[in-house]
Design a protein around this motif. Sequence first.
Motif, PDB file in Angstrom:
ATOM      1  N   VAL A 197       0.844  -1.195   0.000  1.00 56.58           N
ATOM      2  CA  VAL A 197       0.000   0.000   0.000  1.00 56.58           C
ATOM      3  C   VAL A 197       0.885   1.252   0.000  1.00 56.58           C
ATOM      4  N   LEU A 198       1.925   1.244   0.811  1.00 58.47           N
ATOM      5  CA  LEU A 198       2.857   2.377   0.860  1.00 58.47           C
ATOM      6  C   LEU A 198       3.502   2.596  -0.507  1.00 58.47           C
ATOM      7  N   GLY A 199       3.911   1.525  -1.149  1.00 58.23           N
ATOM      8  CA  GLY A 199       4.508   1.637  -2.478  1.00 58.23           C
ATOM      9  C   GLY A 199       3.541   2.202  -3.501  1.00 58.23           C
ATOM     10  N   ALA A 200       2.281   1.762  -3.451  1.00 58.01           N
ATOM     11  CA  ALA A 200       1.279   2.248  -4.410  1.00 58.01           C
ATOM     12  C   ALA A 200       1.011   3.737  -4.219  1.00 58.01           C
ATOM     13  N   LEU A 201       0.871   4.171  -2.969  1.00 58.75           N
ATOM     14  CA  LEU A 201       0.597   5.590  -2.713  1.00 58.75           C
ATOM     15  C   LEU A 201       1.805   6.471  -3.019  1.00 58.75           C
ATOM     16  N   THR A 202       2.986   5.981  -2.717  1.00 58.92           N
ATOM     17  CA  THR A 202       4.202   6.743  -3.026  1.00 58.92           C
ATOM     18  C   THR A 202       4.373   6.874  -4.531  1.00 58.92           C
ATOM     19  N   ARG A 203       4.113   5.796  -5.248  1.00 56.90           N
ATOM     20  CA  ARG A 203       4.224   5.839  -6.710  1.00 56.90           C
ATOM     21  C   ARG A 203       3.198   6.814  -7.284  1.00 56.90           C
ATOM     22  N   ARG A 204       1.995   6.842  -6.739  1.00 56.07           N
ATOM     23  CA  ARG A 204       0.919   7.703  -7.252  1.00 56.07           C
ATOM     24  C   ARG A 204       1.186   9.182  -6.976  1.00 56.07           C
ATOM     25  N   PHE A 205       1.650   9.499  -5.765  1.00 50.39           N
ATOM     26  CA  PHE A 205       1.796  10.900  -5.368  1.00 50.39           C
ATOM     27  C   PHE A 205       3.242  11.386  -5.330  1.00 50.39           C
ATOM     28  N   GLY A 206       4.200  10.474  -5.248  1.00 46.77           N
ATOM     29  CA  GLY A 206       5.600  10.879  -5.192  1.00 46.77           C
ATOM     30  C   GLY A 206       6.007  11.518  -3.874  1.00 46.77           C
ATOM     31  N   ARG A 207       5.266  11.285  -2.821  1.00 46.05           N
ATOM     32  CA  ARG A 207       5.540  11.882  -1.511  1.00 46.05           C
ATOM     33  C   ARG A 207       5.570  10.772  -0.462  1.00 46.05           C
ATOM     34  N   PHE A 208       6.745  10.259  -0.192  1.00 47.18           N
ATOM     35  CA  PHE A 208       6.884   9.145   0.756  1.00 47.18           C
ATOM     36  C   PHE A 208       6.410   9.527   2.151  1.00 47.18           C
ATOM     37  N   ASP A 209       6.777  10.733   2.616  1.00 50.19           N
ATOM     38  CA  ASP A 209       6.441  11.136   3.983  1.00 50.19           C
ATOM     39  C   ASP A 209       4.937  11.198   4.211  1.00 50.19           C
ATOM     40  N   VAL A 210       4.210  11.784   3.277  1.00 52.34           N
ATOM     41  CA  VAL A 210       2.762  11.898   3.417  1.00 52.34           C
ATOM     42  C   VAL A 210       2.107  10.533   3.207  1.00 52.34           C
ATOM     43  N   ALA A 211       2.639   9.751   2.273  1.00 54.67           N
ATOM     44  CA  ALA A 211       2.098   8.411   2.031  1.00 54.67           C
ATOM     45  C   ALA A 211       2.235   7.540   3.270  1.00 54.67           C
ATOM     46  N   GLU A 212       3.341   7.674   3.955  1.00 48.35           N
ATOM     47  CA  GLU A 212       3.562   6.886   5.167  1.00 48.35           C
ATOM     48  C   GLU A 212       2.515   7.223   6.233  1.00 48.35           C
ATOM     49  N   ASP A 213       2.217   8.503   6.409  1.00 44.56           N
ATOM     50  CA  ASP A 213       1.186   8.913   7.365  1.00 44.56           C
ATOM     51  C   ASP A 213      -0.189   8.386   6.954  1.00 44.56           C
ATOM     52  N   ALA A 214      -0.499   8.485   5.672  1.00 39.59           N
ATOM     53  CA  ALA A 214      -1.798   8.027   5.176  1.00 39.59           C
ATOM     54  C   ALA A 214      -1.957   6.521   5.353  1.00 39.59           C
ATOM     55  N   VAL A 215      -0.903   5.767   5.100  1.00 36.65           N
ATOM     56  CA  VAL A 215      -0.957   4.309   5.273  1.00 36.65           C
ATOM     57  C   VAL A 215      -1.158   3.966   6.743  1.00 36.65           C
ATOM     58  N   GLN A 216      -0.465   4.646   7.625  1.00 36.54           N
ATOM     59  CA  GLN A 216      -0.634   4.379   9.057  1.00 36.54           C
ATOM     60  C   GLN A 216      -2.088   4.610   9.481  1.00 36.54           C
ATOM     61  N   LEU A 223      -7.301  -0.918   1.583  1.00 33.66           N
ATOM     62  CA  LEU A 223      -6.292  -0.099   2.251  1.00 33.66           C
ATOM     63  C   LEU A 223      -5.795   1.029   1.347  1.00 33.66           C
ATOM     64  N   ILE A 224      -5.604   0.726   0.073  1.00 28.70           N
ATOM     65  CA  ILE A 224      -5.157   1.758  -0.870  1.00 28.70           C
ATOM     66  C   ILE A 224      -6.217   2.842  -1.001  1.00 28.70           C
ATOM     67  N   ARG A 225      -7.479   2.452  -1.087  1.00 28.96           N
ATOM     68  CA  ARG A 225      -8.556   3.428  -1.227  1.00 28.96           C
ATOM     69  C   ARG A 225      -8.645   4.331   0.011  1.00 28.96           C
ATOM     70  N   VAL A 226      -8.604   3.742   1.191  1.00 29.68           N
ATOM     71  CA  VAL A 226      -8.666   4.530   2.425  1.00 29.68           C
ATOM     72  C   VAL A 226      -7.416   5.404   2.556  1.00 29.68           C
ATOM     73  N   GLY A 227      -6.249   4.850   2.263  1.00 33.00           N
ATOM     74  CA  GLY A 227      -5.003   5.622   2.317  1.00 33.00           C
ATOM     75  C   GLY A 227      -4.990   6.746   1.294  1.00 33.00           C
ATOM     76  N   TYR A 228      -5.521   6.470   0.101  1.00 35.69           N
ATOM     77  CA  TYR A 228      -5.584   7.486  -0.958  1.00 35.69           C
ATOM     78  C   TYR A 228      -6.431   8.667  -0.506  1.00 35.69           C
ATOM     79  N   ARG A 229      -7.594   8.368   0.054  1.00 36.98           N
ATOM     80  CA  ARG A 229      -8.477   9.440   0.512  1.00 36.98           C
ATOM     81  C   ARG A 229      -7.824  10.256   1.624  1.00 36.98           C
ATOM     82  N   ARG A 230      -7.159   9.572   2.532  1.00 36.73           N
ATOM     83  CA  ARG A 230      -6.494  10.285   3.625  1.00 36.73           C
ATOM     84  C   ARG A 230      -5.340  11.121   3.090  1.00 36.73           C
TER      85      ARG A 230
END
Length: 147
Positions: free
Chosen positions: A21-40, A63-70
């Motif tokens: 999930v972290l990899g998918a969100l980071t790839r989509r947005f290019g922001r590891f720090d924010v993706a990490e918070d959203a995944v948590q 998880l990706i959908r909820v993390g994406y929205r966050r």
Amino acid sequence: MRRPPPDAGVEHLLRTEAPQVLGALTRRFGRFDVAEDAVQEALIVAGRRWPAEGVPQDPRSWLIRVGYRRMVDLLRAEQARHRREQEVGRTELALGTPERRAAPTGGTDDSLTLLLLCCHPRLSPVSQVALTLRAVGGLTTAEIARA
């Protein structure tokens, strides 16, 4: 009110899916720090819901959908904060540079500006009244306390 810990199966599933999930969100947005918070935050929601409601058919997509929205919420909040900071910076720059200040005219009254600052929505109503009476009304602290 303490919630029971997620069962071992859900916990294992969350640990397994989190990196994907972290990899998918980071790839989509290019922001590891924010993706990490959203995944948590998505993992927290899943840890609370799944034991009670059951694991969804495709947990990774959930998880990706909820993390994406966050993540969208977090990025919007960050952009809004950035815009507010820039606006404040421009205002301070304009007011801080003497040649950029508005030239006072004979009838200029800053009472309205002061009143608006005293009634800022972030202040409690009690604080707004006290500041307004003090700054605009010219009352002393003792007079305000008596009132």
